[in-house]
Design a protein around this motif. Structure first.
Motif, PDB file in Angstrom:
ATOM      1  N   ASP A   7       0.811  -1.211   0.000  1.00 15.64           N
ATOM      2  CA  ASP A   7       0.000   0.000   0.000  1.00 15.64           C
ATOM      3  C   ASP A   7       0.849   1.268   0.000  1.00 15.64           C
ATOM      4  O   ASP A   7       0.334   2.357  -0.224  1.00 15.64           O
ATOM      5  CB  ASP A   7      -0.930   0.026   1.212  1.00 15.64           C
ATOM      6  CG  ASP A   7      -2.043  -0.997   1.110  1.00 15.64           C
ATOM      7  OD1 ASP A   7      -2.318  -1.451  -0.018  1.00 15.64           O
ATOM      8  OD2 ASP A   7      -2.632  -1.330   2.147  1.00 15.64           O
ATOM      9  N   ALA A   8       2.130   1.144   0.298  1.00 17.34           N
ATOM     10  CA  ALA A   8       2.991   2.317   0.390  1.00 17.34           C
ATOM     11  C   ALA A   8       3.143   2.975  -0.974  1.00 17.34           C
ATOM     12  O   ALA A   8       3.155   2.314  -2.004  1.00 17.34           O
ATOM     13  CB  ALA A   8       4.355   1.929   0.940  1.00 17.34           C
ATOM     14  N   HIS A   9       3.233   4.273  -0.957  1.00 16.29           N
ATOM     15  CA  HIS A   9       3.466   5.015  -2.182  1.00 16.29           C
ATOM     16  C   HIS A   9       4.412   6.170  -1.866  1.00 16.29           C
ATOM     17  O   HIS A   9       4.670   6.463  -0.704  1.00 16.29           O
ATOM     18  CB  HIS A   9       2.160   5.520  -2.797  1.00 16.29           C
ATOM     19  CG  HIS A   9       1.387   6.435  -1.896  1.00 16.29           C
ATOM     20  ND1 HIS A   9       1.708   7.766  -1.740  1.00 16.29           N
ATOM     21  CD2 HIS A   9       0.320   6.217  -1.107  1.00 16.29           C
ATOM     22  CE1 HIS A   9       0.870   8.320  -0.892  1.00 16.29           C
ATOM     23  NE2 HIS A   9       0.019   7.405  -0.487  1.00 16.29           N
ATOM     24  N   ALA A  10       4.923   6.787  -2.869  1.00 16.13           N
ATOM     25  CA  ALA A  10       5.913   7.842  -2.683  1.00 16.13           C
ATOM     26  C   ALA A  10       5.354   9.211  -3.066  1.00 16.13           C
ATOM     27  O   ALA A  10       6.115  10.126  -3.337  1.00 16.13           O
ATOM     28  CB  ALA A  10       7.159   7.520  -3.501  1.00 16.13           C
ATOM     29  N   GLU A  77      16.616   9.739  -2.695  1.00 14.20           N
ATOM     30  CA  GLU A  77      17.466  10.776  -2.104  1.00 14.20           C
ATOM     31  C   GLU A  77      16.776  11.436  -0.918  1.00 14.20           C
ATOM     32  O   GLU A  77      17.416  11.965  -0.016  1.00 14.20           O
ATOM     33  CB  GLU A  77      17.848  11.846  -3.135  1.00 14.20           C
ATOM     34  CG  GLU A  77      18.761  11.350  -4.230  1.00 14.20           C
ATOM     35  CD  GLU A  77      18.003  10.626  -5.339  1.00 14.20           C
ATOM     36  OE1 GLU A  77      16.883  11.008  -5.682  1.00 14.20           O
ATOM     37  OE2 GLU A  77      18.556   9.625  -5.833  1.00 14.20           O
ATOM     38  N   ASP A  78      15.429  11.418  -0.902  1.00 10.90           N
ATOM     39  CA  ASP A  78      14.660  11.987   0.193  1.00 10.90           C
ATOM     40  C   ASP A  78      14.596  11.026   1.381  1.00 10.90           C
ATOM     41  O   ASP A  78      14.032  11.350   2.416  1.00 10.90           O
ATOM     42  CB  ASP A  78      13.220  12.301  -0.234  1.00 10.90           C
ATOM     43  CG  ASP A  78      13.153  13.336  -1.339  1.00 10.90           C
ATOM     44  OD1 ASP A  78      14.047  14.210  -1.394  1.00 10.90           O
ATOM     45  OD2 ASP A  78      12.206  13.277  -2.147  1.00 10.90           O
ATOM     46  N   GLY A  79      15.131   9.814   1.184  1.00 16.24           N
ATOM     47  CA  GLY A  79      15.092   8.802   2.232  1.00 16.24           C
ATOM     48  C   GLY A  79      13.801   8.016   2.248  1.00 16.24           C
ATOM     49  O   GLY A  79      13.482   7.360   3.217  1.00 16.24           O
TER      50      GLY A  79
END
Length: 81
Positions: A7-10, A77-79
């Protein structure tokens, strides 16, 4: 049942910032866009799984912004994913 990683998204939603900059409340935006406060709150808190292009269009019209002002993608790069 879906796992958290499935379910994770960026995608980050910058609705709070845009509302603050325009001196507008979530309730006012919801009324002007024609959606419920609950639906906008889900979007604002990054829990939305989808957004209709018609809703995105109305939000951008009301806030006088571009979709890229409202949404951005976190990168490695944003972690984040």
């Amino acid at each position: 049942m879906a796992t958290e990683t499935q379910d994770a998204h960026a995608i980050e939603v910058h609705l709070d910032q845009l509302l603050r900059e325009r001196g507008m409340t979530l309730a006012e935006l919801a009324a002007r866009v024609g959606v419920t406060n609950v639906n906008l709150s889900i979007l604002k808190n990054g829990r939305a799984k989808a957004i209709r292009f018609t809703t995105l269009t109305r939000i951008c019209e009301v806030l006088d912004c571009q979709p890229g002002d409202l949404l951005s993608r976190r990168t490695a790069e944003d972690g984040q994913p």
